[in-house]
Motif scaffolding. Structure first.
Motif, mmCIF file in Angstrom:
data_model
loop_
_atom_site.group_PDB
_atom_site.id
_atom_site.type_symbol
_atom_site.label_atom_id
_atom_site.label_comp_id
_atom_site.label_asym_id
_atom_site.label_seq_id
_atom_site.Cartn_x
_atom_site.Cartn_y
_atom_site.Cartn_z
ATOM 1 N N ILE A 154 -9.171 12.009 -64.531
ATOM 2 C CA ILE A 154 -9.525 11.291 -63.297
ATOM 3 C C ILE A 154 -10.922 10.694 -63.427
ATOM 4 O O ILE A 154 -11.177 9.555 -63.018
ATOM 5 C CB ILE A 154 -9.448 12.236 -62.085
ATOM 6 C CG1 ILE A 154 -7.989 12.657 -61.844
ATOM 7 C CG2 ILE A 154 -10.024 11.566 -60.833
ATOM 8 C CD1 ILE A 154 -7.824 13.720 -60.783
ATOM 9 N N TYR A 155 -11.830 11.453 -64.029
ATOM 10 C CA TYR A 155 -13.201 10.989 -64.242
ATOM 11 C C TYR A 155 -13.219 9.732 -65.111
ATOM 12 O O TYR A 155 -13.931 8.760 -64.814
ATOM 13 C CB TYR A 155 -14.010 12.115 -64.896
ATOM 14 C CG TYR A 155 -15.477 11.822 -65.122
ATOM 15 C CD1 TYR A 155 -16.170 10.908 -64.346
ATOM 16 C CD2 TYR A 155 -16.171 12.475 -66.141
ATOM 17 C CE1 TYR A 155 -17.519 10.653 -64.561
ATOM 18 C CE2 TYR A 155 -17.522 12.232 -66.366
ATOM 19 C CZ TYR A 155 -18.185 11.310 -65.573
ATOM 20 O OH TYR A 155 -19.510 11.062 -65.782
ATOM 21 N N VAL A 158 -11.746 6.772 -62.952
ATOM 22 C CA VAL A 158 -12.675 6.363 -61.889
ATOM 23 C C VAL A 158 -13.911 5.687 -62.471
ATOM 24 O O VAL A 158 -14.376 4.664 -61.969
ATOM 25 C CB VAL A 158 -13.077 7.591 -61.037
ATOM 26 C CG1 VAL A 158 -14.196 7.232 -60.064
ATOM 27 C CG2 VAL A 158 -11.874 8.116 -60.267
ATOM 28 N N LYS A 159 -14.441 6.262 -63.547
ATOM 29 C CA LYS A 159 -15.613 5.682 -64.211
ATOM 30 C C LYS A 159 -15.277 4.318 -64.805
ATOM 31 O O LYS A 159 -16.058 3.357 -64.697
ATOM 32 C CB LYS A 159 -16.089 6.624 -65.319
ATOM 33 C CG LYS A 159 -17.328 6.169 -66.084
ATOM 34 C CD LYS A 159 -18.596 6.415 -65.333
ATOM 35 C CE LYS A 159 -19.809 6.174 -66.208
ATOM 36 N NZ LYS A 159 -21.083 6.308 -65.461
ATOM 37 N N TYR A 161 -13.172 2.107 -63.836
ATOM 38 C CA TYR A 161 -13.020 1.063 -62.833
ATOM 39 C C TYR A 161 -14.346 0.382 -62.502
ATOM 40 O O TYR A 161 -14.357 -0.758 -62.029
ATOM 41 C CB TYR A 161 -12.382 1.625 -61.561
ATOM 42 C CG TYR A 161 -10.889 1.417 -61.511
ATOM 43 C CD1 TYR A 161 -10.345 0.236 -61.010
ATOM 44 C CD2 TYR A 161 -10.010 2.375 -61.979
ATOM 45 C CE1 TYR A 161 -8.979 0.033 -60.970
ATOM 46 C CE2 TYR A 161 -8.636 2.184 -61.957
ATOM 47 C CZ TYR A 161 -8.126 1.008 -61.446
ATOM 48 O OH TYR A 161 -6.768 0.802 -61.424
ATOM 49 N N ARG A 193 -13.903 0.452 -55.773
ATOM 50 C CA ARG A 193 -12.931 0.835 -56.793
ATOM 51 C C ARG A 193 -11.552 1.067 -56.193
ATOM 52 O O ARG A 193 -10.534 0.660 -56.772
ATOM 53 C CB ARG A 193 -13.410 2.087 -57.536
ATOM 54 C CG ARG A 193 -14.445 1.801 -58.590
ATOM 55 C CD ARG A 193 -15.020 3.043 -59.199
ATOM 56 N NE ARG A 193 -15.930 3.734 -58.292
ATOM 57 C CZ ARG A 193 -16.689 4.761 -58.636
ATOM 58 N NH1 ARG A 193 -16.635 5.230 -59.873
ATOM 59 N NH2 ARG A 193 -17.505 5.324 -57.776
ATOM 60 N N TRP A 194 -11.478 1.719 -55.045
ATOM 61 C CA TRP A 194 -10.179 1.994 -54.430
ATOM 62 C C TRP A 194 -9.483 0.694 -54.043
ATOM 63 O O TRP A 194 -8.276 0.552 -54.216
ATOM 64 C CB TRP A 194 -10.331 2.896 -53.212
ATOM 65 C CG TRP A 194 -9.071 2.973 -52.399
ATOM 66 C CD1 TRP A 194 -8.844 2.427 -51.171
ATOM 67 C CD2 TRP A 194 -7.829 3.586 -52.788
ATOM 68 N NE1 TRP A 194 -7.557 2.660 -50.767
ATOM 69 C CE2 TRP A 194 -6.913 3.378 -51.742
ATOM 70 C CE3 TRP A 194 -7.425 4.294 -53.922
ATOM 71 C CZ2 TRP A 194 -5.605 3.847 -51.795
ATOM 72 C CZ3 TRP A 194 -6.109 4.762 -53.969
ATOM 73 C CH2 TRP A 194 -5.220 4.546 -52.911
#
Length: 250
Positions: A154-155, A158-159, A161, A193-194
Motif C-alpha cells: 500500500i505504501y 500511495v507513494k 501516485y 491522490r484519491w
C-alpha cells in the motif's frame, strides 16, 4: 472537478478527433508490437534495449495526446521523435522517481523475503522436524511478514501516485531538472491522490466492455483515458483550457 466532469471535458476535447485518436493508438500499438518482437529475438541485449527505449516511447505517446487535446498539430508517428528527442530528460525524471521510491520498494522486498522464509520454515518444521513449536514460530513470523507485505505494498502504491504527473509537467516545463519535475508532481498530487485513483477506476467498466471487442475498443478507450488524465493534470496545474462546443447554425 469531479471524475464525471473530467470525463465530460475529455469527451469535448476529443469531439471531431476520435478517428485520429484511434488511428494514433493503432499506429503506436503496431510499432510497439514490432519493437517488442524484434527485441525478443535478441537474447539479453534485446531485453535491455526494450527496457531503455520503452519509457521514452510511452512519454512520446503521452505528449502526442496532450497536443491532440490542445488542438496542436500532431502526426501519427510523432511519439517516436518526441520520445527519442527527450530521451535524457525522460530518464532523468524516471531516475529521480526511482530515488524517491527506494525506501518503500526496499521495505516491500524485505517483507516478501521474510514471507517466503517463514513459509519455507513452517513447511520444513512440519515435514522434517515435526516440531509444533517451530511451526508456530514460523507461523507467527509469517503472519507479521504478511501484514508487513500488505502495508508496504500500500505504501508503494500511495507513494507512487505522488509522481503520476511527472511526465505531464516535463512536457510543459522542459527547462526543469528531473528533480524539480518530480518535486512539482509531488506538490500537485498531495491531497489529490484519491481523486486520480478514482478517475482511473471509473474506466473499469469501459475496459471490460472493450475486452468483449477483442481489444478493438481500446483504440478509442485509451485516448479517452489519456485525455481525461491530461484534463486532470491541467486542472491541478491551472492550465485548464475548456474544450469549445461546436457551434450550430441558428
Amino acid at each position: 472537478m469531479v471524475a464525471s466532469e473530467i470525463r465530460a471535458n475529455a469527451r469535448k476535447a476529443l469531439a471531431g478527433k476520435w478517428g485520429k485518436a484511434a488511428l494514433l493508438t493503432l499506429v503506436y500499438t503496431i510499432i510497439v508490437f514490432v519493437i517488442n518482437f524484434v527485441c525478443n529475438l535478441i537474447p539479453i541485449i534485446g531485453g535491455i534495449i526494450l527496457f531503455v527505449i520503452s519509457t521514452p516511447i510511452s512519454y512520446g505517446l503521452l505528449v502526442s495526446f496532450m497536443k491532440l487535446k490542445r488542438d496542436e498539430e500532431v502526426n501519427y508517428t510523432d511519439f517516436l521523435s518526441i520520445g527519442f528527442s527527450s530521451f535524457a530528460k525522460v530518464w532523468g525524471v524516471l531516475g529521480n522517481i526511482i530515488l524517491k521510491m527506494i525506501l518503500p520498494v526496499c521495505l516491500l522486498v524485505v517483507f516478501i523475503i521474510l514471507l517466503v522464509v517463514s513459509l519455507g520454515g513452517s513447511l520444513a518444521s512440519a515435514v522434517i522436524a515435526e516440531s509444533s513449536s517451530g511451526v508456530a514460530g514460523f507461523g507467527f513470523l509469517g503472519f507479521i511478514s504478511f501484514i508487513g507485505y500488505i502495508a508496504s505494498l500500500i505504501y508503494v502504491i500511495v507513494k507512487g501516485y505522488l509522481y503520476s504527473l511527472s511526465y505531464y509537467i516535463l512536457n510543459d516545463n522542459p527547462n526543469m531538472t528531473g528533480k524539480e519535475v518530480v518535486e512539482t508532481s509531488e506538490k500537485l498530487m498531495r491531497g489529490n491522490r484519491w481523486r486520480f485513483f478514482w478517475l482511473g477506476l471509473t474506466f473499469i467498466g469501459w475496459s471490460i466492455l472493450a475486452g468483449f471487442t477483442l481489444g478493438i475498443g481500446m483504440l478509442w478507450l485509451m485516448p479517452y483515458i489519456m485525455v481525461a488524465f491530461v484534463c486532470f493534470y491541467e486542472e491541478l496545474a491551472g492550465k485548464t483550457t475548456e474544450a469549445v462546443e461546436p457551434k450550430t447554425e441558428e
